[in-house]
Design a protein around this motif. Sequence first.
Motif, PDB file in Angstrom:
ATOM      1  N   ASN A 190     -10.956  -6.370  -3.890  1.00  0.00           N
ATOM      2  CA  ASN A 190     -10.574  -5.165  -3.156  1.00  0.00           C
ATOM      3  C   ASN A 190     -11.799  -4.312  -2.824  1.00  0.00           C
ATOM      4  OD1 ASN A 190      -8.392  -3.302  -2.197  1.00  0.00           O
ATOM      5  ND2 ASN A 190      -9.295  -1.953  -3.742  1.00  0.00           N
TER       6      ASN A 190
ATOM      7  N   HIS B 119      -2.303  -4.755  -7.136  1.00  0.00           N
ATOM      8  CA  HIS B 119      -2.697  -6.045  -7.704  1.00  0.00           C
ATOM      9  C   HIS B 119      -1.424  -6.597  -8.330  1.00  0.00           C
ATOM     10  CE1 HIS B 119      -4.493  -8.740 -10.694  1.00  0.00           C
ATOM     11  NE2 HIS B 119      -4.054  -7.973 -11.674  1.00  0.00           N
TER      12      HIS B 119
ATOM     13  N   GLY C 225      -4.022  -8.006  -0.535  1.00  0.00           N
ATOM     14  CA  GLY C 225      -3.863  -8.038  -1.976  1.00  0.00           C
ATOM     15  C   GLY C 225      -3.746  -9.394  -2.631  1.00  0.00           C
TER      16      GLY C 225
ATOM     17  N   SER D  15      -7.220 -11.751  -3.418  1.00  0.00           N
ATOM     18  CA  SER D  15      -7.561 -11.921  -4.830  1.00  0.00           C
ATOM     19  C   SER D  15      -7.468 -13.390  -5.243  1.00  0.00           C
ATOM     20  CB  SER D  15      -6.621 -11.084  -5.693  1.00  0.00           C
ATOM     21  OG  SER D  15      -6.704  -9.712  -5.356  1.00  0.00           O
TER      22      SER D  15
ATOM     23  N   SER E  20       0.872  -1.170   0.000  1.00  0.00           N
ATOM     24  CA  SER E  20       0.000   0.000   0.000  1.00  0.00           C
ATOM     25  C   SER E  20       0.909   1.219   0.000  1.00  0.00           C
ATOM     26  CB  SER E  20      -0.908   0.019   1.235  1.00  0.00           C
ATOM     27  OG  SER E  20      -0.141   0.162   2.418  1.00  0.00           O
TER      28      SER E  20
ATOM     29  N   SER F 276      -9.402  -9.096  -8.995  1.00  0.00           N
ATOM     30  CA  SER F 276      -8.729  -8.406  -7.897  1.00  0.00           C
ATOM     31  C   SER F 276      -9.461  -7.133  -7.520  1.00  0.00           C
ATOM     32  CB  SER F 276      -7.280  -8.095  -8.279  1.00  0.00           C
ATOM     33  OG  SER F 276      -6.523  -9.272  -8.343  1.00  0.00           O
TER      34      SER F 276
END
Length: 443
Positions: free
Chosen positions: A374, A142, A202, A206, A120, A370
Motif C-alpha cells: 500500500n 487489508h 488491496g 498485496s 476504501s 500489505s
Amino acid sequence: MQEIRDAILAGEFDALAGLAVPDHYRGVTVHEDEVEMFAGIPTREKDPRKSLHLDEVATPELAPGEALVAVMASAINYNTVWTSIFEPLPTFGFLKRYGKLSALTKRHDLPYHVVGSDMSGVVLRTGPGVERWKPGDQVVAHCLSVELEAPDGHDDTMMDPEQRIWGFETNFGGLAELALVKANQLMPKPAHLTWEEAACPGLVNSTAYRQLVSHNGAGMKQGDIVLIWGASGGLGSYATQFALNGGAIPVCVVSSPDKAELCRKMGAELIIDRAAEGYRFWKDEHTQDPSEWRRFGAKIRELTGGEDPDIVFEHPGRETFGASVFVARRGGTIVTCASTSGYQHQYDNRYLWMNLKRIVGSHFANYRESWEANRLIAKGRIHPTLSKVYPLEQTGQAAYDVHTNSHQGKVGVLALAPQEGLGVTDPEFREQHIDAINRFRNT
C-alpha cells in the motif's frame, strides 16, 4: 446513512464521531438457502447476477480491537465470484466454523453472507483497545483476519491457524455501506486516489507483493526474468508493475491484442499473446501436450535472448501448471497463489526434481507485506488498475464480468460514494501520475 454520507462528502470527518450509527445498512449478500441454485450447471454458466442480492442487513456489534467503517467504494475479487457460484464450497461452512470460536465470532454465523474483500472508506467507530485509529480516518482494508492466540502466526501472520480472508471466510465484508474489520486490517488511504481507485488494489496488490517480492514468496531480485500469466488481469497487472518497479524483466502472457497493449502501456516489452500463438497445453481433458510446453519455452527464449524464466508467476492452475514447471529455468521458482482454471494440477515431476526447481505456495499477504504494498501505491510507484466501476446495485453484473473474464485489471463498485472521481485530497501529486492511474480505464 445519509447523514454519514453527507458529512464525508463535505469533508467533515471530525463530525462522524457524533453521528448515530444506523442499526441497518445495505450489503451485497448470498443466501444460505440458495446454495443449491446452480446444482448441475457447468461452472462457466453459473450467473452471479442471480445469486448476489442487495439486502438491508443488521449492523453487527462492535467488539474489542475492531472498527466499523463507512464504505465509500469496494471492488470485485475472484473470491467473490467463487462465493457467488458456491464453489468450490459454499462459504457458509467457513462462517459456521468461525462462529464456533467464541461468543463474539458467533456474530458471523448467519443465514446470509455480506461479501467483499476490498474497501476504501472512513472509520466511524472503534472498539475498546483500538488506539491507532479514530473516527474520521480515511482508510483502505487489508483483508487478512487473524486471532493470533497461537504462537504459529507471530513470525508470519499468514501462518496463524485461525487466519481467514475477510469478506470471504468472515462476514460483514466490503461490498456494503458499512464494514466490520479488525483494527489491524486498516491502512491509510492513498491521498491522490479517488475512493474507487483506492479500493481496488488491496487484495490483489498485496497478494502479488508477497508472491513475487517478499522473502515469503519468490524473493524477486533485479534482473530476474519473470513469466507472468494473465499479465493484464486483476492480479497479473500488479505483478507486472512490481517486476518493472523492482528491476526485473517481465514476460507477459496475455490473450488478446488489447491486453498486450495494456502491458506495453505499463512498460513491458516482452509479450506473448497466447491466443494468437495458438497454444494448446492439453490434447484432451486428461492428456497434456509436452510439445506445446517446448514450443512455449522456445518462444520465451526467443524474446529473452535465450534465457528461461527465473520465476513463473502462477495463478491459472490446471490449464497452465505443467507448462509453468517445464519452462522455469534450472533452479527456478514456480510460485502459485490460485487455480482459476482448476485445482488438480498435473506436471512432469522429472523437470522439477532433476532441474532443482521449486514450487512455492503463496496465499494473500501478512499485515507488513500489505502495508509495504500500500505504501508503494501511496508513493506513486505502483498504480491502480481500475478499468470499470459499477454502483452497489449492479454488483452482480460486476462479478459476472470477472467470472466471464470480460474485464481488464480490476472492476470497482461504488458504495456510499454517489459518483466516481471523489475522495482525492492531494490533487497535485495525482496530476503527476494521472496517465498511469487512468491506464486501464475504458478498456
